[in-house]
Design an enzyme around this catalytic site. Structure first.
Site, PDB file in Angstrom:
ATOM      1  N   GLU A 272       4.144  -2.400  -6.141  1.00  0.00           N
ATOM      2  CA  GLU A 272       2.577  -2.957  -6.626  1.00  0.00           C
ATOM      3  C   GLU A 272       2.166  -3.103  -7.649  1.00  0.00           C
ATOM      4  OE1 GLU A 272       1.548  -3.149  -3.339  1.00  0.00           O
ATOM      5  OE2 GLU A 272       3.066  -1.882  -2.511  1.00  0.00           O
ATOM      6  N   HIS A 275       3.432  -6.959  -7.796  1.00  0.00           N
ATOM      7  CA  HIS A 275       2.093  -7.938  -6.836  1.00  0.00           C
ATOM      8  C   HIS A 275       1.129  -7.941  -7.500  1.00  0.00           C
ATOM      9  CE1 HIS A 275       4.694  -7.799  -2.966  1.00  0.00           C
ATOM     10  NE2 HIS A 275       5.243  -6.458  -3.025  1.00  0.00           N
ATOM     11  N   GLU A 301       6.618 -10.911  -3.050  1.00  0.00           N
ATOM     12  CA  GLU A 301       8.307  -9.584  -3.185  1.00  0.00           C
ATOM     13  C   GLU A 301       8.429 -10.445  -4.328  1.00  0.00           C
ATOM     14  OE1 GLU A 301       7.256  -7.546  -0.795  1.00  0.00           O
ATOM     15  OE2 GLU A 301       8.781  -5.902  -0.908  1.00  0.00           O
TER      16      GLU A 301
END
Lengths: 505, 505
Positions: A272, A275, A301
């Site tokens: 995460e 991201h 991604e």
């Protein structure tokens, strides 16, 4: 109204739309991370109204006029647009085409069908009852095809490419098919070699818990900071399903903790964080404009997987991590040594569930879904054939057969919730991550050694420049060519797998 | 378009506006309770855009047409409006009048002036430098008067009443003046008696800390639940300035903890819980319509003060609280006994700071501010005279003189931030709370004894029926007459003070 002012009006309109989308992003985060259960109905109403207002801001007739006027003027010697503005206009047109392609009736029918189907899926999955959800899935599929056809006409694309475009702008199914066919051909042999090689290594041992949640959160925050996450511009909280939300200046990460296992949770936070760093690094000058947004799901991604798979499962980084983890949990014994932790983080095991899959077997799960969803969308297959086709493909790709639909075609929410055309972005992301990381390390050979000291500054600066700061200026392919010198090449991903999984740990 | 459909269109428009306001409420809560500092700029942009969109939804020319059409039709025998809809229409008109009264230029000038002045005030207060902020305050006052004049013309009210109407709809300065004059006449004598009486009682002893924040939060949650707060529909978090936000189905309370003193913090939570229970009890059928909103600031404050001052500082409730507090902090000794805790919670001490004032001296602080702000707005006084007039009034009301402006006219943010006409609602709220509580206890004499067992069900049911569930159906005065049989009566508030502060503890 001059043509230049048409473009200016579009920027003003999209700035407002951007602010509205940001508000929705914070409300979505709150729904998952903070909201008590009794707030759900009111939140639904808030989001429905905001989302309707956002839609109206796009489909108002004036917007179409401004777009046409601005497009006519693009090359004007007097008041033409520079590169960024051209790209912005292109992305505005894309957003407008998607928003105007579907009649309101179809949007509503699809929303209802997905809501119903997703609800049934939540019952059907644990009950292993595909038949129960199949009629609802048939309805979702039919409406998705109808929506795809409308978008295909609006965008001048094929049916599947029009669906793909929602997640992977300008994605091309024929190109993906070639890439995936190549991978599908090579991976079974590679997997055999990897398993054989792994069998000769010492077994990985999972450190025994419990691992207090607070200690896990502290360690997660420590790693996030090492990776470059700035807590003045974001938070880490918990939610049932980890995700990255919020806005670039205030990125909201969530994770969940299992007090008997810190290993997978920690890599979830790293994923995460990848991201989050992408969002945070988007071009400041283009905030709340389409060209300032993240490029698409495969590039997104690629950033999470670059940190999770390329950087943080590397031997170098695990050497840095091992003593930190041992100290965080006051552990002792050989299972806390870097060698063992590395074996844990690179263990390969063919299995039925995509979300639990390792880096080597994961592409098989995605290739299977891509092939099946494309066949379903193109009506080369029916939903009756799905379980059988699933088993057949998995056998061919991984040499295993799912014992039931719960561990087969019922395992993922995507299709049941209307997300057709999404799956390929996972493996495109993994391949892109390998290619970007290889280029970064080639430009800066000191990166691996830096990761061994928890220093991500060189890697992050490279990504900021070549990926994050480019927003949606280029297509995914052009972005990759500019950053690495060539289009997506499965051989680079395969070389990464060979280098990691066929070497001695 | 028929006239009935004009009303229907208004309901649709206000439902959207309501959802937008709810989204802003959640974002405001997040800004104070969750947002990292680096998110402030983006949040400001999100809120500015949403607030502009909300304004546009109201001032669009169509809305004025619908209002006029619906108002013409109110009494039609065929498609007239029932009581709730009439009240809704009246409140729609009020919102529209406020929104359209000011030219955009003035709204922007006022916003900037307040922003500048508030910033200067944050420096001037600790520096005790009134002269430094006076020019900026002069600008705020001049623009506030200009805005008040525009609103007075639009609403057909006097200048001060037009400003008051923003916080206390249909509030009437002349009536407030009569009530406050009566209080101002009686309170100095009462205060003398109370201090004399208090001097004869044992001294209150503050339990010694530290009191761990987690234990304070647990106790606060326990009390909130006893009062009727439902954690499926709300949260308790921390923020620099405690407040109640969120939406009726999901009320977000905040507080702050001082680990050396749990006493005042705990009553702060009780106070906010009173606000929260009001929001939660608003009429469900009128959600996102003006008539479904809380009535105004005096009724809102009456609900927080009813719980904080009337119910929870009562001898009965403190007897319930004392053993809970002792157990929460593992305390021992006579300072943990109910008698001592009650003396702590009812200690009276004239002082300079409004927010620290007790129940007996608080009205003096408000009466002073009401008189001064009214004189300033009506140009019967200048800002040069403010410090002197402040000292004179405080001396007359409480017999003390502020040693400096920091503890005088610089202490509150309200005027510096443009909130003129707000102050009287605090004491109107205190008087309303006393009157409502007296009526509830008269209808249900078992209430005090129930509070002694931590049982708020009867009291809450009475408030739900007579106050919360009425939304904005009536004016504050009519609401009170319907609930208690008469308009606001200072004698009831005074009787409460006499009963509590002149009895032996």
């Amino acid at each position: 109204m001059t043509e230049q002012s048409a473009y200016g009006r579009l920027e003003t309109r999209f700035a407002r739309l951007g602010a509205l989308n940001e508000a929705m992003a914070v409300l979505h985060w709150d729904s998952s991370a903070m909201m008590p259960s009794g707030g759900a109905e009111a939140r639904g109403e808030q989001l429905a109204q905001l989302s309707l207002m956002a839609h109206e801001l796009l489909v108002e007739p004036g917007v179409a006029d401004w777009l046409s006027a601005a497009e006519t003027q693009v090359d004007s010697p007097d008041n033409g647009l520079d590169d960024w503005r051209r790209a912005n206009l292109r992305e505005m047109r894309r957003a407008h085409s998607h928003a105007t392609a579907l009649p309101a009736r179809l949007v509503e029918a699809l929303r209802r069908a997905c809501h119903t189907c997703e609800g049934l899926w939540r019952e059907a999955r644990p009950a292993n009852d595909y038949a129960r959800v199949k009629p609802a899935l048939q309805e979702v599929l039919a409406l998705t095809r109808e929506a795809g056809q409308a978008k295909a006409a609006a965008l001048g694309k094929s049916l599947y490419d029009a669906l793909l475009d929602q997640y992977e702008p300008d994605g091309n199914a024929a190109a993906i098919e070639r890439l995936f066919d190549e991978l599908a051909q090579d991976l079974p042999n590679l997997l055999g070699e990897v398993l054989e090689h792994q069998a000769k290594q010492p077994a990985a041992v999972l450190p025994a818990g419990p691992f207090p949640v607070e200690a896990q959160a502290d360690l997660a925050r420590q790693l996030m900071q090492a990776l470059g996450f700035d807590f003045r511009h974001g938070r880490l909280d918990t939610s049932a399903h980890p995700f990255t939300g919020g806005v670039p200046e205030d990125v909201r990460l969530t994770t969940r903790y299992d007090d008997s296992d810190f290993v997978s949770g920690l890599m979830g936070v790293v994923h995460e964080t990848g991201h989050a760093l992408y969002e945070r690094g988007l071009p400041r000058a283009w905030r709340r404009q389409p060209v300032g947004d993240a490029r698409g799901m495969s590039i997104h991604e690629s950033q999470s997987l670059l940190f999770e798979m390329q950087a943080c499962r590397s031997r170098d980084f695990v050497s840095y991590l091992a003593p930190l983890a041992q100290s965080a949990f006051a552990g002792s014994g050989p299972e806390w040594e870097a060698d063992n932790l590395y074996r844990l983080y690179t263990r390969v095991q063919p299995d039925f569930i995509r979300v639990d899959a390792d880096e080597v077997t994961y592409p098989a799960h995605v290739i299977l879904r891509f092939r099946l969803e494309k066949a379903l969308i193109e009506e080369r297959m029916t939903l009756d054939d799905l379980p059988g086709a699933w088993a057949e493909q998995l056998e061919a790709l991984l040499g295993i057969t799912p014992p039931d639909d719960r561990r087969g075609c019922l395992q993922d929410i995507h299709w049941y919730d209307g997300a057709w055309g999404y799956f390929p972005t996972y493996t495109l992301g993994a391949m892109t991550a390998a290619q970007l990381f290889a280029s970064a390390c080639s430009a800066h050979p000191e990166i691996p050694e830096q990761l061994g000291r928890g220093d991500f500054s060189t890697l992050l600066a490279w990504l900021r420049r070549h990926v994050h700061g480019q927003g949606s200026r280029f297509s995914s392919e052009e972005l990759l060519v500019r950053a690495t010198g060539k289009p997506l090449d499965p051989k680079i991903f395969e070389a990464h797998l060979r280098g990691r999984y066929l070497a001695d740990a």
